[in-house]
Design an enzyme around this catalytic site. Structure first.
Site, mmCIF file in Angstrom:
data_model
loop_
_atom_site.group_PDB
_atom_site.id
_atom_site.type_symbol
_atom_site.label_atom_id
_atom_site.label_comp_id
_atom_site.label_asym_id
_atom_site.label_seq_id
_atom_site.Cartn_x
_atom_site.Cartn_y
_atom_site.Cartn_z
ATOM 1 N N GLU A 115 -16.292 7.078 4.164
ATOM 2 C CA GLU A 115 -15.434 6.594 5.247
ATOM 3 C C GLU A 115 -15.890 7.119 6.595
ATOM 4 O O GLU A 115 -16.590 8.124 6.694
ATOM 5 C CB GLU A 115 -13.984 7.039 5.015
ATOM 6 C CG GLU A 115 -13.287 6.147 4.027
ATOM 7 C CD GLU A 115 -11.801 6.006 4.323
ATOM 8 O OE1 GLU A 115 -11.429 5.128 5.113
ATOM 9 O OE2 GLU A 115 -11.024 6.784 3.752
ATOM 10 N N ARG A 171 0.816 -1.210 0.000
ATOM 11 C CA ARG A 171 0.000 0.000 0.000
ATOM 12 C C ARG A 171 0.850 1.261 0.000
ATOM 13 O O ARG A 171 0.488 2.258 -0.644
ATOM 14 C CB ARG A 171 -0.962 -0.016 1.194
ATOM 15 C CG ARG A 171 -2.003 1.082 1.109
ATOM 16 C CD ARG A 171 -3.106 0.903 2.133
ATOM 17 N NE ARG A 171 -2.610 1.019 3.497
ATOM 18 C CZ ARG A 171 -3.340 0.766 4.580
ATOM 19 N NH1 ARG A 171 -4.607 0.391 4.458
ATOM 20 N NH2 ARG A 171 -2.836 0.896 5.786
ATOM 21 N N LYS A 200 -2.548 6.831 1.544
ATOM 22 C CA LYS A 200 -2.382 7.194 2.962
ATOM 23 C C LYS A 200 -1.454 8.399 3.062
ATOM 24 O O LYS A 200 -0.252 8.269 3.278
ATOM 25 C CB LYS A 200 -1.857 5.991 3.755
ATOM 26 C CG LYS A 200 -2.432 5.940 5.170
ATOM 27 C CD LYS A 200 -2.186 4.603 5.814
ATOM 28 C CE LYS A 200 -2.590 4.615 7.270
ATOM 29 N NZ LYS A 200 -4.048 4.569 7.474
#
Ligand SMILES: *Cc1c(COP(=O)(O)O)cnc(C)c1O
Length: 341
Positions: free
Chosen positions: A221, A82, A185
């Site tokens: 989210e 990721r 992220k």
């Protein structure tokens, strides 16, 4: 190896200094040697791109002391993959998967005395971080990067036990743009969520349930966590280009399938929140944080998910199952744990 003087069962999710962190610099088009440091600070140029233009990405994962005394890192390779995606997303040098895994294992091993004991509910939080280092006043990606991993022991997320909390919808704020950086992220996504998050906390909510930033029709989210619900015995979770693919969510989906529960990744409308039996926020910090009620503050609507104030049975089962794998209490059939030798 002396044990640090820490009250393991009363740890919070804060920062406690450990013995070492590990670092690696990217210069002249390549990653250098791994450096072990006991310093808690870094030296950087005042014109570094991370400071001016937000070239910063990170990861978050945990190491657990198992029932057998062994230390396990949960889903290390997934986090390695990721951060590569995040790096490519904002034009930073990707960290080779092997380097990431090697440094994470080193960081845990070097700080092994800070891995909380089995049964304390605490764990060692691993925080990998990459920042743009080179001086650049024009808007351009850096040519030099620092990748570092720090670790810190953190307490159990649920101080008062695994209890549902209330969350809220506030349309005034978006965390990310429809085709923006939400899928990576990136620290900047968090900066964009601080104001809404603080307001929600002041009003007594544990998090903001963000709607999709384009149409505001679907659930996106839940603060810095993914959202899932249980409806008619199925596990449903939003499919969206603006959410971060949570590794916890991915793991829970797999466990649900293993339990014979159907999984649907698709849009979830607000109306549908009237029909769900359970829901929760999910991420590394808490695994799953069950939700009691969702309050739509703009329309003064309350979605009461937990009628009796207890976490739902399927959420509870999934939570216990995942925790048991992390702690080596249940067989790791999917090979999710990396044992630190
Ligand atoms: C880190 C993060 C999550 C949770 O991901 P995990 O891999 O499960 O820890 C969810 N949403 C956002 C925005 C995140 O940054």
């Amino acid at each position: 190896m002396n044990t640090p003087d820490i009250d393991w069962s009363n740890l919070s999710f804060g920062y406690i200094p450990t013995d070492y962190n590990v670092r690696c610099y990217y210069r002249d088009g390549k990653w250098g040697e791994i450096e072990v440091s006991s310093s808690e600070t870094i030296n950087m140029h005042i014109a570094a791109t991370s400071l001016h233009y937000g070239q910063e990405i990170f990861e978050g994962l945990k190491a657990f002391r198992g029932k057998d005394g062994k230390v396990r890192i949960f889903r290390l390779e997934e986090n390695a993959k990721r951060i590569i995606s995040s790096a490519n997303g904002i034009k930073m040098a990707p960290i080779p998967e092997e380097l990431f895994c090697k440094m994470a294992k080193m960081a845990v091993k070097l700080n092994e005395r800070f891995v909380p004991p089995y049964g304390s509910g605490a764990s060692l939080y691993i925080r990998p971080l990459e920042i743009g280092m080179s001086a650049q006043v024009g808007v351009k990606p850096a040519t030099e990067y620092l990748f570092l991993i720090l670790v810190t022991p953190v307490g159990p997320y649920f101080k008062e036990g695994f209890r549902p909390t209330n969350i809220c919808i506030m349309r005034e704020f978006d965390r990310v743009a429809p085709r923006g950086t939400g899928r990576w992220k990136v620290g900047g996504n968090y900066a964009a969520s601080l104001d809404a998050g603080e307001r929600a906390h002041e009003l007594g909510y544990s998090a903001v349930l963000y709607l999709d930033p384009k149409e505001k029709k679907y659930v996106d989210e839940c603060g810095p966590a993914n959202f899932f619900a249980i409806k008619d015995g199925k596990y449903i979770t939003p499919a969206s280009e603006s959410i971060l693919p949570s590794i916890t969510n991915k793991s829970l989906m797999q466990l649900a399938r293993d339990m014979g529960i159907e999984v649907e990744e698709r849009h979830i409308t607000l109306d549908e929140l009237n029909e769900i039996d359970e829901c929760a926020a999910c991420g590394t910090a808490a695994v799953a944080s069950p939700v009691a009620e969702i309050h739509d503050l703009d329309n003064n609507v309350k979605y009461v998910v937990s009628k009796d104030g207890n976490p739902g049975p399927i959420t509870t089962k999934l939570y216990n199952h995942l925790r048991a794998i992390q702690l080596g209490e249940e067989e790791d059939v999917h090979g999710w744990n990396t044992i630190v030798e």
